[in-house]
Motif scaffolding. Structure first.
Motif, mmCIF file in Angstrom:
data_model
loop_
_atom_site.group_PDB
_atom_site.id
_atom_site.type_symbol
_atom_site.label_atom_id
_atom_site.label_comp_id
_atom_site.label_asym_id
_atom_site.label_seq_id
_atom_site.Cartn_x
_atom_site.Cartn_y
_atom_site.Cartn_z
ATOM 1 N N ASN A 127 21.878 13.753 53.131
ATOM 2 C CA ASN A 127 22.942 14.513 53.774
ATOM 3 C C ASN A 127 22.945 14.216 55.265
ATOM 4 N N LEU A 128 24.085 13.841 55.789
ATOM 5 C CA LEU A 128 24.215 13.542 57.209
ATOM 6 C C LEU A 128 24.986 14.659 57.901
ATOM 7 N N PRO A 129 24.599 15.023 59.119
ATOM 8 C CA PRO A 129 25.248 16.150 59.799
ATOM 9 C C PRO A 129 26.633 15.827 60.345
ATOM 10 N N ASP A 130 26.918 14.542 60.555
ATOM 11 C CA ASP A 130 28.205 14.157 61.127
ATOM 12 C C ASP A 130 28.495 12.706 60.754
ATOM 13 N N LEU A 131 29.524 12.141 61.384
ATOM 14 C CA LEU A 131 29.962 10.790 61.034
ATOM 15 C C LEU A 131 29.241 9.702 61.826
ATOM 16 N N ARG A 132 28.286 10.070 62.655
ATOM 17 C CA ARG A 132 27.538 9.071 63.404
ATOM 18 C C ARG A 132 26.519 8.380 62.504
ATOM 19 N N PRO A 133 26.135 7.131 62.837
ATOM 20 C CA PRO A 133 25.132 6.435 62.025
ATOM 21 C C PRO A 133 23.822 7.223 61.966
ATOM 22 N N GLY A 134 23.239 7.280 60.782
ATOM 23 C CA GLY A 134 21.955 7.944 60.604
ATOM 24 C C GLY A 134 20.897 6.946 60.169
ATOM 25 N N ARG A 135 19.660 7.362 60.207
ATOM 26 C CA ARG A 135 18.545 6.511 59.809
ATOM 27 C C ARG A 135 17.869 7.087 58.568
ATOM 28 N N VAL A 136 17.548 6.209 57.635
ATOM 29 C CA VAL A 136 16.814 6.613 56.437
ATOM 30 C C VAL A 136 15.442 5.961 56.501
ATOM 31 N N VAL A 137 14.427 6.768 56.654
ATOM 32 C CA VAL A 137 13.057 6.268 56.764
ATOM 33 C C VAL A 137 12.467 6.108 55.374
ATOM 34 N N ARG A 138 11.781 4.999 55.156
ATOM 35 C CA ARG A 138 11.113 4.751 53.879
ATOM 36 C C ARG A 138 9.840 5.587 53.793
ATOM 37 N N GLY A 139 9.694 6.323 52.718
ATOM 38 C CA GLY A 139 8.507 7.148 52.548
ATOM 39 C C GLY A 139 7.228 6.336 52.498
ATOM 40 N N VAL A 140 7.307 5.076 51.998
ATOM 41 C CA VAL A 140 6.090 4.270 51.866
ATOM 42 C C VAL A 140 5.556 3.836 53.232
ATOM 43 N N GLU A 141 6.349 4.019 54.305
ATOM 44 C CA GLU A 141 5.888 3.628 55.631
ATOM 45 C C GLU A 141 5.058 4.713 56.321
ATOM 46 N N VAL A 142 5.009 5.897 55.731
ATOM 47 C CA VAL A 142 4.155 6.950 56.286
ATOM 48 C C VAL A 142 2.703 6.533 56.096
ATOM 49 N N PRO A 143 1.876 6.543 57.142
ATOM 50 C CA PRO A 143 0.509 6.050 57.028
ATOM 51 C C PRO A 143 -0.346 6.891 56.080
ATOM 52 N N GLY A 144 -1.262 6.216 55.386
ATOM 53 C CA GLY A 144 -2.146 6.892 54.445
ATOM 54 C C GLY A 144 -3.392 7.439 55.126
ATOM 55 N N LEU A 145 -4.258 8.042 54.320
ATOM 56 C CA LEU A 145 -5.483 8.648 54.830
ATOM 57 C C LEU A 145 -6.559 7.590 55.087
ATOM 58 N N VAL A 146 -7.406 7.858 56.061
ATOM 59 C CA VAL A 146 -8.581 7.028 56.318
ATOM 60 C C VAL A 146 -9.791 7.949 56.413
ATOM 61 N N GLN A 147 -10.949 7.416 56.056
ATOM 62 C CA GLN A 147 -12.161 8.224 56.038
ATOM 63 C C GLN A 147 -12.575 8.623 57.459
ATOM 64 N N THR A 148 -13.037 9.835 57.569
ATOM 65 C CA THR A 148 -13.550 10.319 58.841
ATOM 66 C C THR A 148 -14.947 10.887 58.617
ATOM 67 N N GLY A 149 -15.559 11.460 59.632
ATOM 68 C CA GLY A 149 -16.905 11.997 59.485
ATOM 69 C C GLY A 149 -17.140 13.145 60.440
ATOM 70 N N GLU A 150 -18.348 13.677 60.410
ATOM 71 C CA GLU A 150 -18.673 14.810 61.260
ATOM 72 C C GLU A 150 -18.627 14.396 62.728
ATOM 73 N N ASN A 151 -17.965 15.260 63.509
ATOM 74 C CA ASN A 151 -17.825 15.025 64.951
ATOM 75 C C ASN A 151 -17.080 13.722 65.269
ATOM 76 N N VAL A 152 -16.242 13.303 64.345
ATOM 77 C CA VAL A 152 -15.434 12.088 64.545
ATOM 78 C C VAL A 152 -13.964 12.490 64.544
#
Length: 360
Positions: free
Chosen positions: A118-143
């Protein structure tokens, strides 16, 4: 889209839902509802409200206190109601309700390869690909948790305005041809759906060699470098379908995450339909997942394996669930002109969830 119902069951539901909204103007609203029922091929829901176009015109004049010297049998009543009451708006309400019903209960082919934005108006909109959202990476204590960059750009999609008008003759109104009136509204909705289907599929099939439009990475939607295009065309068979399934299963996010996509739909043209259905019928009932076959005359010899990660997006104006209907009295010709305005757009967005074989 709504659940499957027979046309008559849909009509009954629409009339029932409209009645449940209540009546601000008891007489005129009930007469409008009765006309809606008749236009849908049903009996008027309440005794004493016939749903006659002429009676609706007279009731609209009475509500405006402009009914002096008028009667149901006088053709002048309808002509006066066209300009001196909200009779055109009442007919537009009925017309629009039937258009909405037909439109929203339909399942055109393009919905199997496209998701709505759904677009709010007639101006060009952008559709972001969900697969481009970065995934999780391992972290640790105090990191510190590693920060990933969210995508700030995407494929462009824009609404365009489309419209058409239809003319309802004065004879249709005077002769109280409610069923013809309803059929006109159904036909108008069907033409809109045919237009949308053609618009999305032609976008999908555009570009050099039918490999789709060029995306922002400068590659077409289908390219051998994306591993979503067969290196050579071949008819649908167990081996070519297996290759398509393997390509989808190997699809990975830009960060390298496996998507393990499954073919859910085969899109093909009429000339390939029998071969596709016969080949799929040979598969064991225990095989998963089930595969739906859809056919469209715009598709040539190529065939497509489509996953749940569909390649297309179609856009509508936010808050506008169906095409807009406006009615106004004819000027040079007696009658009522219905104008339909529709804002719609389409764009290719996601190449990972679809595989193309040019066919043979």
């Amino acid at each position: 889209m709504s659940e499957l119902l027979s046309p008559r069951a849909r009509a009954r539901r629409v009339v029932r839902d409209r009645a449940a909204l209540g009546f601000d103007h008891p007489v005129v609203d009930r007469m409008e509802l009765a006309l809606l029922a008749r236009a849908l091929g049903l009996e008027p829901p309440e005794d004493g409200f016939s749903g006659s176009m002429r009676e609706l015109a007279l009731d609209c004049l009475i509500a405006k206190r402009r009914d002096q010297g008028t009667s149901v049998d006088d053709p002048h009543t309808v002509r006066l109601a066209m300009s001196a009451s909200d009779f055109p708006g009442r007919l537009a309400n009925v017309f629009s309700t039937i258009v909405d019903m037909t439109y929203n209960y339909a399942s055109p082919v393009y919905l199997r390869l496209s998701e709505q934005v759904n677009l709010p108006d007639l101006r060009p909109g952008r559709v972001v690909r969900g697969v481009e959202v970065p995934g999780l990476v391992q972290t640790g204590e105090n990191v510190s948790i590693q920060e990933g960059a969210l995508p700030d750009s995407g494929e462009t999609i824009q609404l365009a305005t489309f419209g058409r008008s239809w003319f309802l003759s004065m004879d249709t109104i005077l002769n109280d041809q409610a069923s013809q009136f309803g059929n006109l509204a159904v036909a108008a909705a069907q033409r809109i759906l045919e237009f949308e289907n053609s618009f999305v599929l032609r976008t999908f099939l555009s570009g050099s060699s039918g490999n789709g439009p060029t995306l922002r990475d400068s590659l077409q939607l289908f390219a051998t470098s994306r591993n979503n295009l067969a290196s050579s065309g071949a008819a649908f068979s167990a081996s070519t379908f297996s290759a398509a399934r393997a390509a989808l299963a190997r699809a990975a996010t830009p960060a390298g995450g496996n998507l393990n996509l499954q073919a859910r739909t085969i899109l093909c043209g009429p000339d390939s339909l029998d071969a596709v259905e016969l080949e799929l019928a040979k598969r064991s009932v225990a095989e998963a997942p089930p595969v739906r076959v859809i056919c469209d005359a715009l598709i040539g010899t190529a065939w497509y394996a489509i996953s749940d990660l569909v390649p297309m997006r179609h856009a509508r104006l936010a808050g506008q669930g169906a095409p807009m209907v406006v009615a106004e009295p004819g000027w040079e010709i007696e009658g009522l002109r219905f104008k339909i305005v529709h804002r719609f757009g389409a764009a290719a967005v996601e190449p990972l969830g679809v595989f193309r074989n040019p066919g043979a």
